[in-house]
Every structure is written in structure tokens, then in C-alpha cells.
Design a protein around this motif. Sequence first.
Motif, short mmCIF file in Angstrom:
data_model
loop_
_atom_site.label_atom_id
_atom_site.label_comp_id
_atom_site.label_asym_id
_atom_site.label_seq_id
_atom_site.Cartn_x
_atom_site.Cartn_y
_atom_site.Cartn_z
N HIS A 94 4.69 4.43 9.15
CA HIS A 94 3.85 3.76 8.16
C HIS A 94 4.06 2.25 8.17
O HIS A 94 3.90 1.60 7.14
CB HIS A 94 4.16 4.32 6.76
N LYS A 107 3.69 -3.13 4.85
CA LYS A 107 3.57 -4.58 4.73
C LYS A 107 2.85 -4.92 3.43
O LYS A 107 1.83 -4.30 3.10
CB LYS A 107 2.82 -5.17 5.92
N ARG A 140 1.11 4.14 -3.33
CA ARG A 140 0.88 5.59 -3.24
C ARG A 140 2.11 6.40 -3.63
O ARG A 140 2.01 7.38 -4.36
CB ARG A 140 0.44 5.93 -1.81
N ALA A 154 2.37 -0.43 9.17
CA ALA A 154 1.30 -1.28 8.66
C ALA A 154 1.16 -1.13 7.15
O ALA A 154 0.91 -2.11 6.43
CB ALA A 154 -0.02 -0.95 9.35
N GLU A 155 1.32 0.08 6.65
CA GLU A 155 1.15 0.36 5.22
C GLU A 155 2.32 -0.17 4.39
O GLU A 155 2.18 -0.38 3.18
CB GLU A 155 1.02 1.87 5.03
N ASP A 159 0.41 -6.75 0.81
CA ASP A 159 -0.96 -7.24 1.02
C ASP A 159 -0.95 -8.70 1.46
O ASP A 159 -1.76 -9.12 2.29
CB ASP A 159 -1.76 -7.11 -0.28
N PRO A 177 0.80 -1.24 0.00
CA PRO A 177 0.00 0.00 0.00
C PRO A 177 0.82 1.28 0.00
O PRO A 177 0.51 2.22 -0.74
CB PRO A 177 -0.84 -0.14 1.28
N TYR A 178 1.87 1.34 0.82
CA TYR A 178 2.68 2.56 0.90
C TYR A 178 3.30 2.89 -0.45
O TYR A 178 3.30 4.05 -0.89
CB TYR A 178 3.78 2.37 1.95
#
Length: 443
Positions: free
Chosen positions: A89, A94, A57, A91-92, A96, A53-54
Motif C-alpha cells: 500500500h 503517502k 480507511r 502509494a496509499e 495527500d 488515504p490508507y
Amino acid sequence: MIFRLRDFALYPRSIKRFHDLLSESQTWPPERLRGWVQERLESSLMHASTRVPYYRRTLGPFRDRFAGMIERLDLSELPFLTKEDVRTHYAELKADDWRQYGGAPTHTSGSTGTPTEFLLDRGSSIAHFAAIWRVLNWAGYRFGQRFADLTGYVPRRGRLYQYDLRLNCLHLSSFDFKRENIGRYAERLRRFRPTVFKAYPSSLDLFCRWVEEAGIDPPLPGAVLTCAESLLEHQRATIRRVLPVPLFDFYNQNERAALISTCVNGRYHCHEEYGLVELVGDGTGEIVATTFHNRAMPLIRYRTGDLATAGADDPCPCGRPYRTVAAIQGRIEDIVVTPDGRHVGRLDAAFKYSPGIRLSRIVQHTIDEIRIDIVKAATYSPQDQEVLERELRLRLGGAIGIRFNFVEAIPPGSNGKIKFVVSDPGREAIRRIGVASGVTSGS
């Protein structure tokens, strides 16, 4: 421990296959190595920008330019990733499907006592084991031979050393490290006869000076291998004088982002199969790394905070096709001297399990006490201090005072980095030993 035996127990065939590849790839022509690195970089960038996710973006807008970056092996258009970014960040960052890769948390304190959690997966464990195995191979070690380790072993029940049958390794305590014990250390090493003696530079420098000062015949391993701190020139000179065997050095991090080590000619080589290393700056720059093998939490343009000087463009006489580094700076610390005679370096591991500490520094003005400057994170709790004090006591004993000092910020030094340990007694002890040995330690 230089590598974890449980990784070999879990993935023996995969580790052997990758080690076989590393044994072969170090003889490849530069063009073939470059093509392999480009393939790994493309895989890492595409995975990160689509599955994390990070990076979806932050890297997504650059995806149509990846091809040119990969062709040039130049990621300068992409944003950096800092340790603070990882903390903020986590969690972001990691993937999916991070569980699919066997991701497991690990901690690092880096060179400034800033605890940070990362995920490492089985791919990174396989690659790391095989790569460190090759670093040892360069020093003359073959898997299963004896090696001695004077690094992070914490003594148990007052022991100075402990033998690990599984690794055929003799662990020596670098925390209960005193002048009066040097004869016992030397005699145990002499009886053990290791192929390689691995140590922190500061500890090995002290070991050599104390051996010389005491008039003890030094135990001669097949080679010595230093790590985890900058190997300074005065340390190199002392080690080579007292232990006239091949001297090797390597640089790595718990994050498994970059690996750099010396060959028999003393030149530092970037292990290109481990990750992409950039030196950001002119001449001497910051080591910025992109991981190739960690799918659970890839690190793209990760700022290590350590500095290195670019090497010459001429090929190394060893014949390996890797880029070279002239010197690695940044991991230069003082040692802490305790009232009961311990000389202790590399205390950063004591900070790894206190995530509420954002930044820290150890300051020692007198032999009786150390001051711990701490910048709290938003998650700070009293347990962070309790755990830190316990870990420090394991390494420093009970004779020295520990005072905690909470501050808003810790200013960096002239090189832009925070010196993690600042010890007046430590510098004076090294100076006195150097004078007694006829060697100056520098500033």
C-alpha cells in the motif's frame, strides 16, 4: 554514517532547536514528559487519519476513541502496520500533501533482507539528527569532536579507512575486515584518538579479540558505541576487557520509528520524544512503534520485527524520566568468512536496492561459497539479482562464490524470526577466536 551532514546544512536552526529541547526534556518530571508525548501522539493520529488515504480507511472508524487511547498512551485497539503492508500500500500510505513536507524515498532491508521503500521528510530528518546527536552526547561526544566508525563503510580503491573532514570522522572498513590488517587499524585509531568509537558489535568483538591475540596495545577512545545488531553478553565482556572505557549501545531503524539507547549506567531508555514504543507480548515482546515526526508517510503501530524485554519500573540512577528496556533481541546474525580472510557482518544493506526480492537469507556451509535464498516479489526482474550481486561483491570481494536459490518460502526459527545470515564457517571462526582468547562465544 551516524547522521547526514547535509541535513544539518539544510536545517541547522531547526536541528539546534530540537536538540535544545531534547537536552531539556531529559530532565523533565515524568508528568510533563507524558503530557508532551500525548500532544505529539494526538497530532500524529489526527494527521494520519485525515490526510493519509490508507489511515483514513483503517483508522477512521476509531477516531471517536482516540482521546481515551491518547490519555492512556495505549494504541492496542488499532491495527498493526507491517512491512508487507508498506510494500503493498505504498502509494496509499503517502499523505495527500506529502510533497509539502519534503518527502523523499529511502530504502531499508530490515533484519531479514526484505527491501522496502519508505518516504522520509524534513521533519523526520530534523528529529533524527537531533536525537542521534543526543545519543552521542550520552556517550560523552560533543558536536565536532573526533569519532571513528567501524560500520557500513564500503572500501574504495582498496582503502581500509577514509577520513571525512566534514564530520571529523574516521571511517574504517567493516567489509575488508581481516586479521592481518588489525595492526594497521589499531595504529590508525591510536593516532586519531576519537572521542567515540562506533561499531557493529560483531566487528568490535572481532577487533578486540584480534588485538588481544596479536598482543597489540589497544587504542583507547573516550567511549565505544555499538549499534545495528544485538549486543550479546560475550561480546560485551570481550569489549569491556580489551577496551576498558564506557560502553554504550543503541537501537534504531532506517524507518526512524523507534530509538532506544543506553545511558552511562548501561540501562536501555526509550527516547520518548522520537516516537511511541510498545512492547507487544508478555515479558519479551515485539517492538511496535508509532512515528511522531514524519508527516509525509507516518507509521502507526509499525511492527519492526525486533524483540525486546521490558525493563524494571524503578527509576534509573541517571535520573532521566524514560521507560527502560532490559534487553533487545532479534538482530542476531552470524558473520560471513571469505577465502581471502574477510570476516563480514551486517550484509543487509546489500539488499536495499533490489525491490523485487520479497524475502531473503544468506546461508554459508563452506568458506568457498554462500547461498542466497530468495523469495521473489511479483515485481521481480533479473536486474534485482544483478544489483544484489554487485552490492555483495563490493562487500565480500571476488574470492567467494555466490549462488542464488529461489524458493517459495523461508521458514522462521524458534523465536518466530528468520535469521538473515546462517554461517557455519562464521560461527566456527568466532569459536576459535574465543578459545584462543579464553572466552566462549555461546551458541
